[in-house]
Design a protein around this motif. Structure first.
Motif, PDB file in Angstrom:
ATOM      1  N   THR A   1     -76.484 -37.275-105.014  1.00 43.37           N
ATOM      2  CA  THR A   1     -75.685 -37.431-103.802  1.00 43.37           C
ATOM      3  C   THR A   1     -75.280 -36.087-103.224  1.00 43.37           C
ATOM      4  O   THR A   1     -74.945 -35.161-103.965  1.00 43.37           O
ATOM      5  CB  THR A   1     -74.408 -38.251-104.131  1.00 43.37           C
TER       6      THR A   1
ATOM      7  N   ALA B   1     -68.214 -35.501-106.709  1.00 44.42           N
ATOM      8  CA  ALA B   1     -68.468 -36.335-107.890  1.00 44.42           C
ATOM      9  C   ALA B   1     -67.217 -36.366-108.773  1.00 44.42           C
ATOM     10  O   ALA B   1     -66.855 -37.404-109.315  1.00 44.42           O
ATOM     11  CB  ALA B   1     -69.659 -35.799-108.668  1.00 44.42           C
TER      12      ALA B   1
ATOM     13  N   ARG C   1     -65.010 -42.733 -98.371  1.00 49.94           N
ATOM     14  CA  ARG C   1     -65.619 -41.396 -98.365  1.00 49.94           C
ATOM     15  C   ARG C   1     -64.915 -40.548 -99.430  1.00 49.94           C
ATOM     16  O   ARG C   1     -63.710 -40.347 -99.391  1.00 49.94           O
ATOM     17  CB  ARG C   1     -65.460 -40.765 -96.985  1.00 49.94           C
TER      18      ARG C   1
ATOM     19  N   SER D   1     -69.424 -37.812 -99.456  1.00 51.81           N
ATOM     20  CA  SER D   1     -70.281 -38.954 -99.193  1.00 51.81           C
ATOM     21  C   SER D   1     -69.522 -40.263 -99.345  1.00 51.81           C
ATOM     22  O   SER D   1     -68.484 -40.311 -99.997  1.00 51.81           O
ATOM     23  CB  SER D   1     -71.452 -38.927-100.189  1.00 51.81           C
ATOM     24  N   GLU D   2     -70.078 -41.325 -98.738  1.00 52.56           N
ATOM     25  CA  GLU D   2     -69.527 -42.665 -98.941  1.00 52.56           C
ATOM     26  C   GLU D   2     -69.837 -43.081-100.378  1.00 52.56           C
ATOM     27  O   GLU D   2     -70.929 -42.788-100.884  1.00 52.56           O
ATOM     28  CB  GLU D   2     -70.195 -43.679 -97.996  1.00 52.56           C
ATOM     29  N   TYR D   3     -68.888 -43.741-101.020  1.00 58.30           N
ATOM     30  CA  TYR D   3     -69.109 -44.225-102.387  1.00 58.30           C
ATOM     31  C   TYR D   3     -68.553 -45.636-102.475  1.00 58.30           C
ATOM     32  O   TYR D   3     -67.488 -45.915-101.935  1.00 58.30           O
ATOM     33  CB  TYR D   3     -68.425 -43.309-103.414  1.00 58.30           C
TER      34      TYR D   3
ATOM     35  N   ASN E   1     -65.231 -49.328-100.377  1.00 60.89           N
ATOM     36  CA  ASN E   1     -66.148 -48.365 -99.793  1.00 60.89           C
ATOM     37  C   ASN E   1     -65.297 -47.259 -99.162  1.00 60.89           C
ATOM     38  O   ASN E   1     -64.492 -47.534 -98.277  1.00 60.89           O
ATOM     39  CB  ASN E   1     -67.035 -49.045 -98.749  1.00 60.89           C
TER      40      ASN E   1
ATOM     41  N   PHE F   1     -67.064 -48.284-104.875  1.00 61.92           N
ATOM     42  CA  PHE F   1     -66.479 -48.624-106.169  1.00 61.92           C
ATOM     43  C   PHE F   1     -66.501 -50.144-106.287  1.00 61.92           C
ATOM     44  O   PHE F   1     -66.206 -50.840-105.311  1.00 61.92           O
ATOM     45  CB  PHE F   1     -65.005 -48.185-106.237  1.00 61.92           C
TER      46      PHE F   1
ATOM     47  N   TRP G   1     -72.440 -34.304-101.365  1.00 57.37           N
ATOM     48  CA  TRP G   1     -71.008 -34.536-101.156  1.00 57.37           C
ATOM     49  C   TRP G   1     -70.478 -33.709-100.011  1.00 57.37           C
ATOM     50  O   TRP G   1     -70.958 -32.613 -99.806  1.00 57.37           O
ATOM     51  CB  TRP G   1     -70.246 -34.230-102.454  1.00 57.37           C
TER      52      TRP G   1
ATOM     53  N   VAL H   1     -64.687 -38.880-107.632  1.00 60.31           N
ATOM     54  CA  VAL H   1     -65.066 -40.247-108.026  1.00 60.31           C
ATOM     55  C   VAL H   1     -64.635 -40.497-109.471  1.00 60.31           C
ATOM     56  O   VAL H   1     -64.002 -41.518-109.779  1.00 60.31           O
ATOM     57  CB  VAL H   1     -66.593 -40.468-107.866  1.00 60.31           C
TER      58      VAL H   1
ATOM     59  N   LEU I   1     -74.146 -38.402-110.342  1.00 61.43           N
ATOM     60  CA  LEU I   1     -73.628 -38.336-108.982  1.00 61.43           C
ATOM     61  C   LEU I   1     -73.948 -36.995-108.320  1.00 61.43           C
ATOM     62  O   LEU I   1     -74.304 -36.944-107.142  1.00 61.43           O
ATOM     63  CB  LEU I   1     -72.112 -38.584-108.974  1.00 61.43           C
TER      64      LEU I   1
END
Length: 94
Positions: free
Chosen positions: A20, A75, A71, A24-26, A69, A28, A22, A78, A16
């Motif tokens: 990416t 990492a 933001r 950022s959109e992630y 989805n 799951f 950061w 997340v 991540l």
């Protein structure tokens, strides 16, 4: 947390960080047994974060896919969310 899980999360965190910028959109993705309380546990974990949550039941209705989805700030955030949700009985993180 067992050693295998720790190694998985460390590897995911590094991927991540490398891939990416950061925050950022992630996206799951989880699969949970179709049980309203378990689905709510997942949804509640993202409460107040501005998440867009979609649920889809399997053909037989045994499982529900939950896509979130949202933001995320880093990492590590997340990874922390995956660890938090690992306590939901029967959850599978994709």
């Amino acid at each position: 947390m067992d050693k295998k899980s720790e190694e998985f999360y460390e590897r995911l965190k590094q991927e991540l960080i490398d891939s990416t910028l950061w925050p950022s959109e992630y996206l799951f993705k989880f699969i949970v047994p179709t049980d309203q309380s378990r689905i709510l546990q997942v949804e509640d974990a993202f409460n107040g974060m501005g998440a867009v949550i979609e649920t889809t039941q399997s053909k037989k209705g045994t499982y529900t896919s939950v896509s979130v989805n949202v933001r995320m700030q880093s990492a590590q955030a997340v990874i922390d969310k995956y660890i938090e949700l690992s306590s939901v009985e029967g959850i599978i993180s994709l």
